[in-house]
Design a protein around this motif. Structure first.
Motif, mmCIF file in Angstrom:
data_model
loop_
_atom_site.group_PDB
_atom_site.id
_atom_site.type_symbol
_atom_site.label_atom_id
_atom_site.label_comp_id
_atom_site.label_asym_id
_atom_site.label_seq_id
_atom_site.Cartn_x
_atom_site.Cartn_y
_atom_site.Cartn_z
ATOM 1 N N ARG A 110 0.848 -1.201 0.000
ATOM 2 C CA ARG A 110 0.000 0.000 0.000
ATOM 3 C C ARG A 110 0.880 1.247 0.000
ATOM 4 N N GLY A 111 0.306 2.367 -0.432
ATOM 5 C CA GLY A 111 1.034 3.635 -0.417
ATOM 6 C C GLY A 111 2.001 3.802 -1.568
ATOM 7 N N GLN A 112 1.870 2.963 -2.599
ATOM 8 C CA GLN A 112 2.768 3.027 -3.755
ATOM 9 C C GLN A 112 2.041 3.433 -5.033
ATOM 10 N N GLY A 113 0.770 3.811 -4.928
ATOM 11 C CA GLY A 113 -0.006 4.193 -6.102
ATOM 12 C C GLY A 113 -0.739 3.034 -6.755
ATOM 13 N N ARG A 114 -0.563 1.837 -6.227
ATOM 14 C CA ARG A 114 -1.195 0.658 -6.819
ATOM 15 C C ARG A 114 -2.721 0.689 -6.684
ATOM 16 N N GLY A 115 -3.215 1.142 -5.548
ATOM 17 C CA GLY A 115 -4.657 1.232 -5.356
ATOM 18 C C GLY A 115 -5.287 2.205 -6.332
ATOM 19 N N ARG A 116 -4.617 3.307 -6.582
ATOM 20 C CA ARG A 116 -5.117 4.305 -7.528
ATOM 21 C C ARG A 116 -5.176 3.733 -8.943
ATOM 22 N N VAL A 117 -4.119 3.043 -9.349
ATOM 23 C CA VAL A 117 -4.087 2.448 -10.688
ATOM 24 C C VAL A 117 -5.175 1.388 -10.818
ATOM 25 N N LEU A 118 -5.350 0.576 -9.797
ATOM 26 C CA LEU A 118 -6.388 -0.447 -9.805
ATOM 27 C C LEU A 118 -7.775 0.187 -9.884
ATOM 28 N N LEU A 119 -8.010 1.203 -9.077
ATOM 29 C CA LEU A 119 -9.294 1.908 -9.112
ATOM 30 C C LEU A 119 -9.562 2.482 -10.500
ATOM 31 N N ARG A 120 -8.575 3.147 -11.082
ATOM 32 C CA ARG A 120 -8.765 3.736 -12.409
ATOM 33 C C ARG A 120 -9.063 2.684 -13.469
ATOM 34 N N ALA A 121 -8.436 1.516 -13.366
ATOM 35 C CA ALA A 121 -8.706 0.437 -14.317
ATOM 36 C C ALA A 121 -10.144 -0.065 -14.163
ATOM 37 N N LEU A 122 -10.624 -0.155 -12.934
ATOM 38 C CA LEU A 122 -11.999 -0.584 -12.696
ATOM 39 C C LEU A 122 -12.994 0.464 -13.207
ATOM 40 N N LEU A 123 -12.672 1.733 -13.020
ATOM 41 C CA LEU A 123 -13.539 2.798 -13.536
ATOM 42 C C LEU A 123 -13.579 2.762 -15.059
ATOM 43 N N ALA A 124 -12.447 2.507 -15.685
ATOM 44 C CA ALA A 124 -12.404 2.403 -17.143
ATOM 45 C C ALA A 124 -13.251 1.222 -17.623
ATOM 46 N N ALA A 125 -13.205 0.106 -16.889
ATOM 47 C CA ALA A 125 -14.015 -1.057 -17.246
ATOM 48 C C ALA A 125 -15.498 -0.727 -17.137
ATOM 49 N N ALA A 126 -15.872 0.004 -16.089
ATOM 50 C CA ALA A 126 -17.273 0.401 -15.923
ATOM 51 C C ALA A 126 -17.710 1.318 -17.065
ATOM 52 N N ALA A 127 -16.875 2.279 -17.411
ATOM 53 C CA ALA A 127 -17.200 3.201 -18.503
ATOM 54 C C ALA A 127 -17.330 2.446 -19.827
ATOM 55 N N ALA A 128 -16.455 1.477 -20.058
ATOM 56 C CA ALA A 128 -16.501 0.700 -21.295
ATOM 57 C C ALA A 128 -17.793 -0.101 -21.411
ATOM 58 N N ARG A 129 -18.392 -0.424 -20.283
ATOM 59 C CA ARG A 129 -19.661 -1.154 -20.286
ATOM 60 C C ARG A 129 -20.862 -0.215 -20.324
#
Length: 162
Positions: A79-98
């Motif tokens: 945690r604290g390395q930006g991984r959560g942010r990247v994961l969240l953004r990928a999930l948001l992109a998946a939601a938008a794509a749907r």
């Protein structure tokens, strides 16, 4: 950082992280397996040196106007390395794509790091659910993000802090 689609082969690794991250209210292996197999969701895992160190999922029915972040978890040492942010953004992109236009989530009121990430990514608090997380008796903060609203880009320095 390597993000990829989660498969049922990742279930044991995901459950190990789930149980460490949410010791009092972890999902069951059966529930997680059903989520991974559902056509209505997209689950990703984060790998480091060939090992699964995090995961996240979004429920987003094709063509639906809204989606829900189901879960995001990382091993504490990553945690604290930006991984959560990247994961969240990928999930948001998946939601938008749907086709989603809004994304909702609940976050524990006793998790200011996660709440801060969501606020920084444009989510807003819309409600509270008292005593939602049991047996800990912790409130849930219900948050919403309008995917149609432009967001302010995050600098690399800010991302590294997340």
């Amino acid at each position: 950082m390597t993000l990829r689609d989660a498969t049922v082969d990742d279930l044991d690794a995901i459950m190990a992280i789930e149980n460490r991250s949410f010791p009092t209210d972890a999902w069951s292996a059966e529930t997680m397996a059903a989520e991974l197999a559902s056509p209505h969701g997209r689950y990703l895992v984060d790998e480091h040196d060939g090992a699964v160190i995090g995961y996240g999922g979004v429920r987003a029915l094709h063509g639906s106007a809204d989606a829900d972040i189901q879960t995001i978890a990382l091993l504490a040492e990553h945690r604290g390395q930006g991984r959560g942010r990247v994961l969240l953004r990928a999930l948001l992109a998946a939601a938008a794509a749907r086709g989603a236009r809004e994304v909702f989530l609940e976050v524990r009121a006793d998790n200011p790091s996660a709440e801060g990430l969501y606020l920084a990514e444009g989510f807003e608090e819309i409600a509270r659910r008292p005593h939602y997380y049991q047996p800990d008796d912790v409130d849930a903060i219900v948050m919403r993000l309008d995917l149609r609203r432009p967001t302010v880009p995050v600098t690399a320095t800010e991302e590294a802090k997340a």
